[in-house]
Design an enzyme around this catalytic site. Structure first.
Site, PDB file in Angstrom:
ATOM      1  N   HIS A   1     -37.897 -13.998  41.705  1.00 59.79           N
ATOM      2  CA  HIS A   1     -38.113 -12.615  40.752  1.00 59.79           C
ATOM      3  C   HIS A   1     -38.871 -13.216  39.451  1.00 59.79           C
ATOM      4  O   HIS A   1     -38.913 -12.364  38.331  1.00 59.79           O
ATOM      5  CB  HIS A   1     -36.581 -12.187  40.184  1.00 59.79           C
ATOM      6  CG  HIS A   1     -35.760 -11.531  41.260  1.00 59.79           C
ATOM      7  ND1 HIS A   1     -36.050 -10.214  41.610  1.00 59.79           N
ATOM      8  CD2 HIS A   1     -34.793 -11.931  41.976  1.00 59.79           C
ATOM      9  CE1 HIS A   1     -35.398  -9.872  42.851  1.00 59.79           C
ATOM     10  NE2 HIS A   1     -34.443 -10.897  42.782  1.00 59.79           N
TER      11      HIS A   1
ATOM     12  N   HIS B   1     -30.000 -19.338  43.292  1.00 60.79           N
ATOM     13  CA  HIS B   1     -30.191 -17.973  44.230  1.00 60.79           C
ATOM     14  C   HIS B   1     -28.983 -17.031  44.324  1.00 60.79           C
ATOM     15  O   HIS B   1     -29.079 -15.791  44.621  1.00 60.79           O
ATOM     16  CB  HIS B   1     -31.202 -18.036  45.052  1.00 60.79           C
ATOM     17  CG  HIS B   1     -31.761 -16.874  45.901  1.00 60.79           C
ATOM     18  ND1 HIS B   1     -32.360 -15.795  45.278  1.00 60.79           N
ATOM     19  CD2 HIS B   1     -31.721 -16.420  47.071  1.00 60.79           C
ATOM     20  CE1 HIS B   1     -32.741 -14.775  46.023  1.00 60.79           C
ATOM     21  NE2 HIS B   1     -31.910 -15.362  47.152  1.00 60.79           N
TER      22      HIS B   1
END
Length: 274
Positions: free
Chosen positions: A68, A181
């Site tokens: 991201h 993550h």
């Protein structure tokens, strides 16, 4: 050396946990170096310059990102002028990704800490270059005990097997290999055979009354009906500061101790003894 790494900060509760607890923790544990993964800090999606500066002011020495990294477009320019912010190192050169994925930080006392971020490919939408080959290049450039006194590798990926393989691949060449993550802290904190501290995932800093930091109603509805629903948004309950603490041998840079850090929110608290 005393090191700490904190997993993916998710939204306002994660930011609040960092701001509320990190300054005191840094003082009480006499932390020498702190890494925070901030890739979900801005409403669950990316990182802004303002939030990054808040984390630095709270006691973070380095911020890492992940898949991201570019959700907030300002990160494309901010990262180019902020060496303390790292994105995955294994972007192909042709991508022209701004910033860098590894850096050597020099502490006030002259000791050096290397930090590298890598992104795996198994089950990931983004397919980057081979993370293991990039790990070799980085660790060859920053040999532990020679170029750096400590080395931290953030392995950002979905598959636990890929994270574990990276831990063993770097064993003896890094002080800490830690996964990010997946937003769930794993129970496998250990020191590997050749002296590298390892954890498959440090967990997230955020509200655990959620689905990996997002409002549980949204995720349950999507799984139950297989239909698109409302846009994902962070859960807004009390956040947990979640990460890992490592002590290294000053002679070798390898790990002597590894423990979890959990403060606030719904998870059972664990603060390493000073």
């Amino acid at each position: 050396m005393k090191l700490a790494y904190f997993g993916d900060v998710v939204g306002k509760p994660g930011r609040a946990a960092v701001m509320d607890y990190l300054p005191g923790l840094r003082r009480d544990l006499q932390l020498d170096f702190v890494v925070v993964n901030g890739e979900n800090a801005a409403g669950g999606f990316g990182l802004t310059e303002s939030i990054a500066n808040d984390f630095f002011n709270a006691g973070a020495d380095c911020l890492t990102l992940g898949d991201h990294a570019w959700d907030q477009r300002e990160a494309l320019t901010f990262i180019a002028r902020e060496p303390r912010l790292l994105r995955p190192a294994n972007y192909p050169v042709a991508a022209g990704a701004p910033g860098k994925g590894a850096h050597v930080f020099v502490l006030d006392d002259g000791r050096r800490v290397g930090v590298a971020q890598l992104q795996g490919n198994v089950f990931m939408k983004q397919q980057l270059e081979n993370a293991f080959q990039h790990a070799d290049r980085i660790l060859d450039d920053m040999p532990l005990g020679l170029a750096v006194d400590a080395m931290i590798v953030d392995m950002h990926c979905e598959a636990t097997s890929e994270k574990m393989a990276m831990g063993h691949h770097c064993d003896g060449r890094a002080s800490l290999v830690v996964g990010s993550h997946t937003h769930v802290p794993t129970a496998d904190l250990m020191i590997l055979e050749a002296g590298t501290a390892y954890q498959t995932d440090a967990g997230m800093c955020g509200d655990y009354d959620s689905v990996i930091g997002m409002r549980k109603e949204n995720s349950v509805q999507r799984f139950a009906t297989q239909l698109p629903g409302e846009r994902y948004a962070p859960a807004l309950g009390e956040g947990t500061l979640c990460g890992v603490y490592v002590e290294t041998d000053d002679r070798t840079g390898l790990a002597k101790r590894i423990e979890p850090i959990r403060i606030g929110g719904r998870l059972a608290e664990h603060i390493p003894a000073a």
